[in-house]
Motif scaffolding. Structure first.
Motif, PDB file in Angstrom:
ATOM      1  N   THR A 189       0.829  -1.207   0.000  1.00 19.79           N
ATOM      2  CA  THR A 189       0.000   0.000   0.000  1.00 19.79           C
ATOM      3  C   THR A 189       0.858   1.250   0.000  1.00 19.79           C
ATOM      4  O   THR A 189       0.587   2.211  -0.740  1.00 19.79           O
ATOM      5  N   LEU A 190       1.912   1.253   0.809  1.00 18.45           N
ATOM      6  CA  LEU A 190       2.794   2.410   0.864  1.00 18.45           C
ATOM      7  C   LEU A 190       3.507   2.622  -0.465  1.00 18.45           C
ATOM      8  O   LEU A 190       3.664   3.762  -0.926  1.00 18.45           O
ATOM      9  N   LEU A 191       3.930   1.537  -1.106  1.00 24.51           N
ATOM     10  CA  LEU A 191       4.565   1.661  -2.415  1.00 24.51           C
ATOM     11  C   LEU A 191       3.586   2.228  -3.450  1.00 24.51           C
ATOM     12  O   LEU A 191       3.985   3.018  -4.321  1.00 24.51           O
ATOM     13  N   ALA A 192       2.312   1.819  -3.364  1.00 24.16           N
ATOM     14  CA  ALA A 192       1.313   2.361  -4.291  1.00 24.16           C
ATOM     15  C   ALA A 192       1.116   3.859  -4.085  1.00 24.16           C
ATOM     16  O   ALA A 192       0.991   4.629  -5.058  1.00 24.16           O
ATOM     17  N   VAL A 193       1.097   4.299  -2.834  1.00 20.55           N
ATOM     18  CA  VAL A 193       0.951   5.732  -2.549  1.00 20.55           C
ATOM     19  C   VAL A 193       2.167   6.502  -3.057  1.00 20.55           C
ATOM     20  O   VAL A 193       2.032   7.581  -3.643  1.00 20.55           O
ATOM     21  N   VAL A 194       3.353   5.948  -2.845  1.00 21.60           N
ATOM     22  CA  VAL A 194       4.570   6.604  -3.334  1.00 21.60           C
ATOM     23  C   VAL A 194       4.570   6.673  -4.854  1.00 21.60           C
ATOM     24  O   VAL A 194       4.952   7.700  -5.455  1.00 21.60           O
ATOM     25  N   ALA A 195       4.137   5.590  -5.513  1.00 24.87           N
ATOM     26  CA  ALA A 195       4.067   5.600  -6.976  1.00 24.87           C
ATOM     27  C   ALA A 195       3.094   6.660  -7.476  1.00 24.87           C
ATOM     28  O   ALA A 195       3.351   7.359  -8.468  1.00 24.87           O
TER      29      ALA A 195
END
Length: 310
Positions: A52-58
């Motif tokens: 989820t955090l990687l998706a937000v960063v992307a």
């Protein structure tokens, strides 16, 4: 005959029950008394939080690839529309697409959160290590100033700084960084005091190394890992603080998309267009929970590596 038979019969400990194979079982309650170790393998919750955090960063890095519309595109005809095929998460009071604004607002919210934490890590590391090595008088002055700052609630201190500097993304980042600074100063000082008495630092002193060389080659690099672990935990709080300042109108100014500002704009239309406020609030919650879960996982791993956890 009877006496010899009874003498040769196997005996078991008092209170022990025999198992199915005839071997005596342990006393009742032993299994419950043994400590249960927490599995250290794959943790689905941490993995989900990391994804989820990687998706937000992307989304923050490349919002145009994710958002279907421009965040500032106004369409009065579709104002306060509910979620549907045309607008996945509905529209706000000006007809702007809520999903697109959430995606573009991720960059602003993460810039404030990560930027404020980075400022606190850098400033706290330098001040804390300097306090530990500059002498007793300087150490006392810096620590008393740190105690005074820690006496103020973080949000109140941020509000004071923003009131002096004015609203805006940069000033909000600086204000939140100032509120996080005291904790990093104390941690860096404690680490530096522990490292200062180590053998390699004493050897560097014997070899005639200067204070600056010892500071930047030995103290700061070895004090940095626990500071980075604390930083990962504090990023979530910094994101919440940034959204709070934006909710109060002291963060990024309109029409810049930011989750706290979107929440403030949508609260007046909860009865007619609930999505305009609910989904920005969910974005804040999901991001903060994900950052906190990942940060706690890194903190546990660091503690185990240093032998502070069984």
């Amino acid at each position: 005959m009877t006496a010899s038979a009874s003498a040769s019969a196997p005996t078991s400990a008092p209170g022990a029950a025999a198992g199915a194979d005839g071997t005596p079982a342990g006393p009742p309650g032993d299994a419950a008394a043994l400590p249960r170790r927490e599995p250290r393998g794959f943790r689905p919750g941490v993995a989900l939080a990391a994804v989820t955090l990687l998706a937000v960063v992307a989304a923050a890095v490349a919002p145009d690839l994710v958002a279907p519309r421009q965040p500032d595109l106004i369409d009065p005809v579709d104002a306060l529309a509910g979620p549907g095929s045309g607008h996945w998460l509905g529209t706000d009071q000006l007809g702007r697409d809520v999903f697109s604004r959430i995606v573009h607002g991720a960059r602003t919210s993460l810039v404030i959160g990560f930027g404020a934490t980075a400022l606190a890590v850098v400033g706290g590391s330098l001040l804390g290590v300097f306090a530990a090595t500059a002498g007793r008088a300087v150490d006392q002055v810096l620590m008393r100033a740190t105690d005074i700052l820690m006496a103020f609630p973080g949000l109140m201190l941020s509000l004071v700084v923003v009131a002096v500097l004015g609203p805006g993304t940069g000033n909000a980042t600086l204000a939140i960084g100032a509120s996080l600074l005291p904790g990093f100063v104390r941690l860096a000082r404690g680490q530096a005091l522990a490292i200062r008495g180590s053998d390699y630092v004493q050897a560097a002193l014997v070899m005639g190394r200067g204070r600056a060389s010892i500071l930047f080659r030995h103290l700061l690099p070895n004090a940095l890992p626990p500071l980075l672990v604390l930083a990962t935990v504090n990023v979530g709080g910094a994101v919440v603080a940034g959204s709070t300042l934006s909710f109060l109108g002291l963060g990024p100014q309109p029409p810049s998309p930011e989750w706290g500002a979107m929440l403030a704009e949508g609260r007046d239309h909860l009865d007619t267009a609930w999505a305009a406020a609910v989904f920005p609030g969910l974005a804040i919650t999901v991001t903060v929970v994900s950052v906190t879960v990942v940060g706690r996982a890194l903190q546990r791993r660091f503690d185990r590596r240093d032998g502070r956890e069984a």
